[in-house]
Scaffold this active site. Sequence first.
Site, PDB file in Angstrom:
ATOM      1  N   TYR A  36      15.269 -12.277 -26.718  1.00 54.37           N
ATOM      2  CA  TYR A  36      16.306 -12.345 -25.686  1.00 54.37           C
ATOM      3  C   TYR A  36      16.052 -13.432 -24.641  1.00 54.37           C
ATOM      4  CZ  TYR A  36      18.461  -8.505 -28.015  1.00 54.37           C
ATOM      5  OH  TYR A  36      19.106  -7.749 -28.976  1.00 54.37           O
ATOM      6  N   TYR A  83      13.339 -17.331  -6.841  1.00 52.95           N
ATOM      7  CA  TYR A  83      13.744 -16.814  -5.536  1.00 52.95           C
ATOM      8  C   TYR A  83      13.710 -17.904  -4.468  1.00 52.95           C
ATOM      9  CZ  TYR A  83      13.385 -12.206  -7.658  1.00 52.95           C
ATOM     10  OH  TYR A  83      13.562 -11.115  -8.477  1.00 52.95           O
ATOM     11  N   HIS A 114       7.637  -5.101 -12.133  1.00 53.87           N
ATOM     12  CA  HIS A 114       8.155  -5.178 -13.499  1.00 53.87           C
ATOM     13  C   HIS A 114       7.445  -4.257 -14.491  1.00 53.87           C
ATOM     14  CE1 HIS A 114       9.719  -9.505 -12.432  1.00 53.87           C
ATOM     15  NE2 HIS A 114      10.136  -8.551 -11.587  1.00 53.87           N
ATOM     16  N   GLU A 118      21.158  -9.132 -16.707  1.00 49.38           N
ATOM     17  CA  GLU A 118      21.820  -9.163 -18.014  1.00 49.38           C
ATOM     18  C   GLU A 118      22.113  -7.768 -18.553  1.00 49.38           C
ATOM     19  OE1 GLU A 118      19.554 -13.193 -19.721  1.00 49.38           O
ATOM     20  OE2 GLU A 118      19.348 -11.278 -20.762  1.00 49.38           O
ATOM     21  N   GLN A 175       6.421  -1.381  -7.528  1.00 49.11           N
ATOM     22  CA  GLN A 175       7.475  -0.744  -8.309  1.00 49.11           C
ATOM     23  C   GLN A 175       6.921   0.306  -9.276  1.00 49.11           C
ATOM     24  OE1 GLN A 175       9.320  -4.119 -10.201  1.00 49.11           O
ATOM     25  NE2 GLN A 175       9.959  -5.026  -8.259  1.00 49.11           N
TER      26      GLN A 175
END
Length: 398
Positions: free
Chosen positions: A282, A293, A178, A272, A114
């Site tokens: 959070y 998963y 991430h 979220e 990513q």
Amino acid sequence: MLKSIMYFKSKLILVFFHKISDMKLIQLMVIMFTMSFTLVSCAQQKEQGPILHTPLENSFDLQPVVEGLNIPWGMAFLPDGSLLVTEKEGNLIHVKNNSKTIIKGVPEVYLRGQGGLLDIALHPNYKDNGWIYLTYALADGQGSGGNTALMRAKIDNNTLVSHELLYKATPNTTKGVHFGSRITFDNDGYLYFSIGDRGDHDLNPQDLSRDGGKIYRLHDDGQIPVDNPFFNTSDAKKAVYSYGHRNPQGMIKHPETGAIWTHEHGPKGGDEINIIKKGKNYGWPIITYGINYSGTPITDVTEMEGMEQPLYYWVPSIAPSGMAFVTSSVYPQWKGSLLVGSLSFQYLERLEIKDNKVVSREKLLVDIGRVRNVVQGPDGYIYVAIEGTGIVKLVPKK
């Protein structure tokens, strides 16, 4: 003795099943399977709030703006109405009058999973100072692999110049997940950007001494504001503004309140929407509305004192990326709505929000492809970045 008891129980079960009809047997087996599945995935929550509605027909046409892009990631409009687009593979493209120009001088990115060239944003006073901000995966620094970095530069003769590295997360890791990352400015000129947990959720999100799983706040020149919540906390990363995040890939300033809104990827379920508050936790991964998963629980806890609840969460996950508030009169029925791209289900979602609660949801651009970003341009039109396609403009039908 034990074998005798087990034999006796098995005989009772066989007699029991023999006495009931085939149809009832099937019903019983379904119930037993459902109960076992529920026990395994007890932390998985049901979908929250209103049902997603799909209109019978689109109220707009799609006008191609940029074609032939693999993974368009960030978009920023220049004062003349032309567009800067980042591609994850490392290209910065200037689009003007239907012509594409590759900007030279872009730093080498750590292209893995990513990671790559990510978001782009203009300084609020771009007309005066010319600063452009970029987030990207960078291999420089401690350890093998890479991590998320923030830089600024200027464009001169289709070349990035005056490079300044403002922040580089540490340590590097070869994990390809991430990285975050989005950039926005608040009404006071502070710069916010996100870095995901880098696939190390047991360490990074809840540890203030480590990068990752955080929202950061800086001055526009990269200096750390002395009123940041952890500026005087020993061993803390002083640029951190909030923590306990998984992978925020949407961030925008609310057009009325000026608050910073984000969304982040959950695991399997539990994406979220959050309103970012100074110094708040959070929750990830201590509390979550998602599961692993594999289907196994991460935790059974969805709420805990001292940890923020999301404004909204998705189950199942839509894999949100990019977000925009609709403020223009081009789409009068959408005014005030929040738009969010879906990577996994390949559509654009419109959410109506009242008193910080989602009251309706609409599914747009069904099966369009992986929606990576969405912005409202200075002309008031909505622009959507779609992987493997490019960028399209939503033009209302007359």
